[in-house]
Design an enzyme around this catalytic site. Structure first.
Site, PDB file in Angstrom:
ATOM      1  N   SER A 181     -68.142 -15.649 -39.378  1.00  0.00           N
ATOM      2  CA  SER A 181     -66.776 -15.123 -39.518  1.00  0.00           C
ATOM      3  C   SER A 181     -66.282 -14.966 -40.952  1.00  0.00           C
ATOM      4  CB  SER A 181     -65.790 -16.002 -38.751  1.00  0.00           C
ATOM      5  OG  SER A 181     -65.826 -15.683 -37.386  1.00  0.00           O
TER       6      SER A 181
ATOM      7  N   LYS B 113     -56.328 -17.658 -44.320  1.00  0.00           N
ATOM      8  CA  LYS B 113     -56.530 -17.256 -42.923  1.00  0.00           C
ATOM      9  C   LYS B 113     -55.556 -18.013 -42.022  1.00  0.00           C
ATOM     10  CE  LYS B 113     -60.308 -16.801 -39.528  1.00  0.00           C
ATOM     11  NZ  LYS B 113     -61.725 -17.103 -39.252  1.00  0.00           N
TER      12      LYS B 113
ATOM     13  N   SER C 144     -64.436 -13.087 -37.700  1.00  0.00           N
ATOM     14  CA  SER C 144     -63.031 -13.172 -37.390  1.00  0.00           C
ATOM     15  C   SER C 144     -62.117 -13.173 -38.614  1.00  0.00           C
ATOM     16  CB  SER C 144     -62.758 -14.438 -36.573  1.00  0.00           C
ATOM     17  OG  SER C 144     -63.014 -15.594 -37.337  1.00  0.00           O
TER      18      SER C 144
END
Lengths: 495, 102
Positions: free
Chosen positions: A182, A83, A158
């Site tokens: 997330s 990420k 997210s």
């Protein structure tokens, strides 16, 4: 060479077997994933950055090690996506924000250092909501990632890029971060497995901070075993993170393997009544949850009704605490030591105002304003202090529940993945996190697993197991047994 | 917390060092009023005598061994700086008001 069809069925464990049996090289494996990415990522848009040469050179080094019998772990040579808020030395780390457009990480985060020490190939930066603020990846300043099951729907957020990249078989496994859901929510939306470890289990060193008392890094993969194997590598104490717990890591995958073929006799599973009385929960999700409870009962688990009485306050508490912490953490983006500096700033103050005003996106500004307000003079007691007190009540709810049961069963999300633009009101978007947020406030661990398909949308539906702090061994074992017995064995989109 | 409390987004944006366009302020003002209205839900609870939770993990500070390490080098840490003077000082705009300096 691995065929595109075989690649879709590959996971961390099976890739490791192929490498160990010398049926494939790391270069061959990475080339197959790069070819797949080339084919689908124009539509999925999971990756913000892929450095092909760097990937192949890591893979070549891995092959050399293996040839010499010096492989660093069974996973040496397997690619993992990261990420875009987790630092990899020399690579971009934009947090999907314009404010960090040119930033390159000066050092490795602890999790990446540990993955490299086991020989994993660091494969690309995945898209996310800017600074991890969002539930759909629509808040990325660069692009919108699509759900591999239906390109007109969001992948969740997210960590949307991390979940979509695994679901689309662009990588076998990825890292995300979870502040209020997330990891678990995008995993549920994309039909993959996402693990949020206990707060403090995994070092946050090198993770760009959003809300420091809630953030936790965790893996996303195709199976419970894969997430356990990655937790084995990234978990454990780190002197560089003062909130890191002393507990050792390294036996999670073993626990999962041992539980294979087992049943759930003697396991008490709590079902929170408040979670099933929420209006927003859609019939398709409810149906999959009922099916899942039947499976758990058929496996011998005792299911009992429990109560988490402060459930309705969790989102309000979260949006006080998370935004307060974010407003403090994001104060570091001042345009001095790094960042995109505006050319028209005449003095220091105007530099701050312009750089932050232009560099941050809509949702980030919204949360900075809210967080600054709840911490500001005259409002601190009414909002922040009261929020922290209700956080105590929420944590107590969980601790009381775990007196009565071993594991809590819950939906991961109230609905399957929604369409782009469907939730334009910020509050409506926040309310979609109702089942995941309380876990971060309580600091405990949870996992989201694909459990079935929503009949109305043909999209995957995820369920959660929530365990007491440091209860990952039991949680992962129960998850493995559920995974082996759920109605649909493999969740692979047709993409 | 009270229903009469009205957030002044312009003032809070000053505190947060955020330049906002006029239309952004209008939108944020509406959003904040809606979100703060929702948060008022917490007023229903009696939180007297409840100990606040700042952190979910029960940790306390400890001293580590006093051992020297090697931090990342100066050059690496300066690589992201928007401007340098003499390769080792970070260039910033004028700090104090007054005539421009060079």
């Amino acid at each position: 060479m691995i065929t595109p069809d075989a690649l879709k069925k590959l996971d961390l464990a099976s890739a490791s077997e192929l490498l160990e049996k010398r049926e494939i090289s790391s270069v061959g494996l990475c080339e197959a994933y790069l070819a797949r990415t080339n084919e689908v990522d124009g539509n999925v848009k999971a990756f913000l950055n892929i450095d092909r040469e760097n990937i192949l050179s890591q893979a070549a080094e891995s092959d050399k090690r293996r040839l010499e019998g010096k492989e660093l772990s069974p996973y040496d040579g397997i690619p993992i996506a990261i990420k875009d808020c987790i630092s990899v030395s020399g690579q971009p780390c934009t947090c999907a924000s314009k404010i960090l457009e040119n930033f390159k990480s000066p050092y490795d985060s602890t999790v990446v250092k540990r993955l490299k020490e086991k020989g994993l190939v660091i494969f690309g930066r995945t898209n996310m909501d800017e600074f991890a603020m969002g539930s759909s990846c629509e808040n990325s300043a660069y692009m919108k990632t699509a759900n591999p099951w239906d390109l007109s729907r969001v992948p969740g957020g997210s960590s949307g890029g991390s979940a979509a990249s695994v679901a689309a078989s662009e990588v076998p496994v990825s890292l995300g971060s979870d502040t209020g859901g997330s990891i678990r929510q995008p995993a549920a939306f994309c039909g993959v497995t996402g693990l949020k470890p206990t707060y403090g289990r995994v070092s946050r060193y090198g993770l760009v901070a959003f809300a420091s008392s809630l953030d936790q890094i965790g893996p996303i993969g195709h199976s419970v075993l894969d997430t356990a194997a990655i937790l084995d590598i990234i978990g454990g104490h780190d002197p560089l993170d003062s909130t890191s717990l002393p507990e050792e890591s390294g036996t999670f995958a073993d626990a999962v393997r041992k539980s294979s073929g087992g049943n759930l006799k003697g396991v008490k599973i709590g079902i929170p009544k408040e979670y099933f009385n929420i209006d927003a929960i859609e019939p398709g999700v409810k149906a999959v949850m009922e099916e899942s409870v039947n499976i758990l009962q058929a496996l011998g688990a005792e299911t009992i009704e429990i109560s988490l009485p402060h459930t309705e306050y969790a989102i309000a508490v979260y949006y006080i605490i998370a935004t307060a912490e974010a407003s403090a953490n994001l104060a570091r983006f001042d345009g001095i030591r790094y960042g995109v500096r505006p050319s028209d700033a005449s003095d220091l103050n105007s530099l701050y105002f312009k750089m932050r005003g232009h560099g941050f996106g809509k949702e980030v500004k919204r949360r900075i304003i809210l967080g600054t307000y709840v911490l500001s003079s005259g409002y601190y007691d009414a909002y922040y202090l009261r929020g922290q007190k209700v956080r105590t009540l929420i944590r107590n709810d969980f601790m009381n529940a775990f007196q009565k049961c071993d594991i809590i069963f819950a939906p991961a999300t109230p609905s399957a993945a929604f369409k782009f633009g469907e939730k334009s009101d910020p509050l409506q978007m926040y309310l979609a996190d109702i089942f995941t947020i309380a876990v971060n406030l309580a600091g405990t661990c949870a996992i989201s697993l694909p459990a079935g398909i929503d009949k109305a949308t043909s999209m995957p539906v995820g369920m959660q197991f929530i365990a007491p702090p440091l209860g990952e061994h039991k949680m992962l074992s129960v998850s493995k047994i559920f995974e082996e017995n759920r109605g649909i064995k493999a969740f692979i989109p047709s993409l | 917390m009270s229903g009469n409390t009205k957030i002044d987004v312009s003032y809070v944006a000053e505190l947060a060092r955020l330049e906002l366009a006029p239309e952004e302020k209008v939108k944020l003002q509406e959003d904040m009023e809606e979100i703060l209205g929702y948060i008022e839900l917490l007023e229903k609870l009696d939180v007297k005598d409840i100990v606040p939770t700042a952190h979910a993990a029960p940790l306390r500070n400890i001293w580590r061994e006093d051992k020297a390490g090697t931090p990342p080098g100066k050059d690496i840490m300066l690589e992201n700086a928007p401007g340098l003077i003499d390769d080792e000082l970070i260039k910033v705009p004028q700090v104090l008001p007054g005539e421009g300096m060079s």
